[in-house]
Design a protein around this motif. Structure first.
Motif: not given
Length: 113
Positions: A1-4, A96-108
């Motif tokens: 799993m790649v996180v970014s 529209t809302q944009l939220i900055l996140k870090y982690g796996s981009i795959e839908n968990s």
């Protein structure tokens, strides 16, 4: 799993998508010719917001003198003023809302089989 780093986009219709956030700059807007992230929202300008990411400054957002403005956690951003964007903060662009996140981009959110 790649996180970014990635941007979670929640549209006015409630749809959610995730876009990776690479180093460099990208434009958010309604124009498919000028914007890396295109939003189908009548309240979004053709060229609305710039997002920059680099090692020295982190993630920076700049409202590009949009017609309807940009909010960060509900507060209106001053036009053309670079502003730090921290993890979990919500950018409002039109409806529209944009939220900055870090982690796996795959839908968990999908249940495991």
């Amino acid at each position: 799993m790649v996180v970014s780093f990635f941007i979670e986009i929640i549209t006015q219709g409630g749809e959610t998508k995730r876009v990776p956030l690479q180093q460099g700059q990208l434009i958010v807007g309604r124009s498919s010719k000028s914007s890396a992230i295109v939003l189908d929202d009548a309240r979004v300008s053709r060229v609305h917001l710039q997002i920059s990411r680099d090692f020295d400054r982190g993630v920076i957002v700049t409202d590009l003198r949009s017609a309807n403005g940009t909010t960060l956690d509900g507060n209106l951003l001053p036009p053309n003023q670079p502003t730090p964007w921290a993890l979990g903060q919500v950018i409002g662009v039109g409806k529209t809302q944009l939220i900055l996140k870090y982690g796996s981009i795959e839908n968990s959110d999908k249940p495991e089989a």
